[in-house]
Scaffold this motif. Structure first.
Motif, PDB file in Angstrom:
ATOM      1  N   TYR A  90       6.199   1.153  -0.159  1.00  0.00           N
ATOM      2  CA  TYR A  90       5.937   0.083  -1.116  1.00  0.00           C
ATOM      3  C   TYR A  90       5.871  -1.295  -0.460  1.00  0.00           C
ATOM      4  N   SER A  91       6.034  -1.341   0.858  1.00  0.00           N
ATOM      5  CA  SER A  91       5.959  -2.618   1.585  1.00  0.00           C
ATOM      6  C   SER A  91       5.031  -2.476   2.784  1.00  0.00           C
ATOM      7  N   PRO A  92       3.744  -2.186   2.555  1.00  0.00           N
ATOM      8  CA  PRO A  92       2.831  -1.946   3.686  1.00  0.00           C
ATOM      9  C   PRO A  92       2.753  -3.131   4.635  1.00  0.00           C
ATOM     10  N   ARG A  94       5.082  -4.318   6.496  1.00  0.00           N
ATOM     11  CA  ARG A  94       6.376  -4.952   6.753  1.00  0.00           C
ATOM     12  C   ARG A  94       7.187  -4.185   7.791  1.00  0.00           C
ATOM     13  N   PHE A  95       6.951  -2.883   7.867  1.00  0.00           N
ATOM     14  CA  PHE A  95       7.686  -2.015   8.799  1.00  0.00           C
ATOM     15  C   PHE A  95       6.669  -1.258   9.663  1.00  0.00           C
ATOM     16  N   PRO A  96       5.929  -1.976  10.501  1.00  0.00           N
ATOM     17  CA  PRO A  96       4.787  -1.351  11.186  1.00  0.00           C
ATOM     18  C   PRO A  96       5.140  -0.145  12.043  1.00  0.00           C
ATOM     19  N   LEU A  97       6.249  -0.182  12.768  1.00  0.00           N
ATOM     20  CA  LEU A  97       6.602   0.962  13.606  1.00  0.00           C
ATOM     21  C   LEU A  97       7.125   2.133  12.774  1.00  0.00           C
ATOM     22  N   SER A  98       7.832   1.836  11.722  1.00  0.00           N
ATOM     23  CA  SER A  98       8.328   2.900  10.843  1.00  0.00           C
ATOM     24  C   SER A  98       7.178   3.662  10.193  1.00  0.00           C
ATOM     25  N   GLU A  99       6.037   3.008  10.078  1.00  0.00           N
ATOM     26  CA  GLU A  99       4.882   3.635   9.439  1.00  0.00           C
ATOM     27  C   GLU A  99       4.271   4.757  10.273  1.00  0.00           C
ATOM     28  N   VAL A 100       4.780   4.972  11.469  1.00  0.00           N
ATOM     29  CA  VAL A 100       4.292   6.091  12.286  1.00  0.00           C
ATOM     30  C   VAL A 100       4.440   7.416  11.540  1.00  0.00           C
ATOM     31  N   ALA A 168      -1.920   6.875  -3.641  1.00  0.00           N
ATOM     32  CA  ALA A 168      -1.564   6.794  -2.228  1.00  0.00           C
ATOM     33  C   ALA A 168      -1.039   5.391  -1.944  1.00  0.00           C
ATOM     34  N   PRO A 169       0.261   5.170  -2.109  1.00  0.00           N
ATOM     35  CA  PRO A 169       0.802   3.830  -1.880  1.00  0.00           C
ATOM     36  C   PRO A 169       0.837   3.462  -0.411  1.00  0.00           C
ATOM     37  N   GLY A 170       0.678   2.183  -0.148  1.00  0.00           N
ATOM     38  CA  GLY A 170       0.866   1.640   1.192  1.00  0.00           C
ATOM     39  C   GLY A 170       0.086   2.336   2.281  1.00  0.00           C
ATOM     40  N   PRO A 171       0.770   2.748   3.347  1.00  0.00           N
ATOM     41  CA  PRO A 171       0.097   3.339   4.510  1.00  0.00           C
ATOM     42  C   PRO A 171      -0.661   4.630   4.213  1.00  0.00           C
ATOM     43  N   LEU A 172      -0.336   5.323   3.131  1.00  0.00           N
ATOM     44  CA  LEU A 172      -1.060   6.548   2.786  1.00  0.00           C
ATOM     45  C   LEU A 172      -2.507   6.263   2.399  1.00  0.00           C
ATOM     46  N   PRO A 183      -8.106   5.338  -2.694  1.00  0.00           N
ATOM     47  CA  PRO A 183      -6.656   5.269  -2.880  1.00  0.00           C
ATOM     48  C   PRO A 183      -6.274   4.342  -4.027  1.00  0.00           C
ATOM     49  N   VAL A 184      -5.237   4.716  -4.735  1.00  0.00           N
ATOM     50  CA  VAL A 184      -4.694   3.887  -5.812  1.00  0.00           C
ATOM     51  C   VAL A 184      -3.217   3.672  -5.513  1.00  0.00           C
ATOM     52  N   ALA A 185      -2.827   2.416  -5.325  1.00  0.00           N
ATOM     53  CA  ALA A 185      -1.430   2.094  -5.039  1.00  0.00           C
ATOM     54  C   ALA A 185      -0.634   2.178  -6.335  1.00  0.00           C
ATOM     55  N   MET A 186       0.411   2.993  -6.320  1.00  0.00           N
ATOM     56  CA  MET A 186       1.179   3.198  -7.540  1.00  0.00           C
ATOM     57  C   MET A 186       2.557   3.737  -7.169  1.00  0.00           C
TER      58      MET A 186
END
Length: 337
Positions: A90-92, A94-100, A168-172, A183-186
């Motif tokens: 929900y915070s695309p 903001r946590f770039p490395l965690s998004e791996v 598909a929220p954020g990085p998805l 994609p629809v952020a929800m």
């Protein structure tokens, strides 16, 4: 401070209950009787309260009663909540490395192994820890591989998902776009009505939500093999609140949080398995993609790995090293029985 994954409990922590315990407000977006609270957060809270002799009292604010799902992390930062369960999705950005962990087809592991991998990455890379510098991280965990479900149209091959509206929220979102869908952020709490009304055609969601959020009522088809990406979550405490606690209470909270990470991940694995059996019993169709079909999906989405590395490295972050370590840990986990 990075935590080891297992620790021994200390004896003799409990003491007489004080007249005025310190109340900590715990915000999350799941229903009050969702397993993540009933079987995860509540045992943790009870252990903390007992071991602190009642000096700490934890009050839950479930179902977005304190803040919206997308705002939980900021609520912990600002102090609107003392503790918050936050979805990194929900915070695309903001946590770039965690998004791996959102990269498609990065591995096939359980929530428990995914949680261990997330924690090991957090421990190894200071730049990942820096992403959470505004809060005190109590614990991290992931769900199992995110599932793909639809209602009116089954997804049996790559062409079936193309032109669909997919939650598909954020990085998805990047994965859904690469597959040719929109994609629809929800957030999770909004999914039932969205599927019911046809606002979206399909959804990427943790499989346990089919049962726990009653999404089985608005889905019919579940595509197995199209997942293998993981949603990371963080339970965070407001830094000012954390720093105000006596050292012995901090120690107790840290020790119980290590256990909670493992407990929540195990509960998630059980929830995923139970949900699949549940929808099967309801007569839903489970669609298993063939290895050849999975390769087609993989080919469409694999360029996202290179893009993610390039984007993180451009920010001065060790994206290549983080991806390499993630893949190594995934392979190790896949080899374990």
């Amino acid at each position: 401070m990075a935590l080891a994954f297992f620790t021994d409990s200390y004896a003799g922590d409990a003491m007489p209950t004080p007249a005025n315990p310190k109340e900590l407000r715990f915000s999350h977006f799941a229903p009050a009787r969702h397993p993540i609270q009933a079987a995860g957060f509540e045992p943790w809270a009870k252990a903390v309260e007992e071991r602190t002799g009642g000096r700490i009292k934890i009050t839950f604010y479930p179902a977005q009663t304190l803040c919206k799902a997308k705002d939980n992390y900021d609520a912990a930062v600002s102090g609107i909540a003392d503790i918050a369960f936050a979805s990194i999705a929900y915070s695309p950005g903001r946590f770039p490395l965690s998004e791996v962990l959102f990269l498609p087809f990065i591995g096939s592991v359980s929530a428990e192994d995914g949680t261990r991998i997330y924690q090991e990455l957090f421990n190894k890379f200071s730049q990942m820890r820096d992403e959470y510098s505004e809060v005190k991280v109590l614990w991290l965990h992931t769900c199992g591989a995110v599932g793909l479900s639809s209602n009116k149209k089954p997804i049996r091959r790559l062409e079936d998902i193309q032109k669909m509206l997919v939650r598909a929220p954020g990085p998805l979102a990047a994965t859904v776009e690469a597959l040719g869908a929109t994609p629809v952020a929800m957030s999770a709490p909004d999914m039932y009505i969205a599927m019911e009304k046809g606002t979206v055609d399909a959804m990427y969601m943790p499989k346990e939500a089919l049962k726990s959020l009653k999404l089985y009522e608005v889905t019919k088809y579940h595509t197995i093999g199209a997942e293998n990406m993981y949603a990371p979550f963080c339970v965070a405490m407001n830094l000012k609140v954390w720093n105000s606690l006596p050292p012995d209470i901090q120690r107790i909270i840290e020790e119980e949080s290590v256990k909670a990470a493992v407990l929540n991940a195990g509960n998630w694995d059980k929830g995923d398995k139970d949900a699949i059996e549940f929808v099967k019993a309801k007569g839903h169709e489970l669609i298993y993609l063939s290895p050849e079909e999975i390769d087609r999906w993989r080919a469409k989405t694999h360029p996202l790995w290179d893009k993610w590395v390039a984007d993180t490295e451009a920010k001065g972050l060790p994206g290549k090293a983080v991806l390499g370590e993630t893949l190594r840990l995934m392979k190790e986990s896949e080899k374990r029985p």
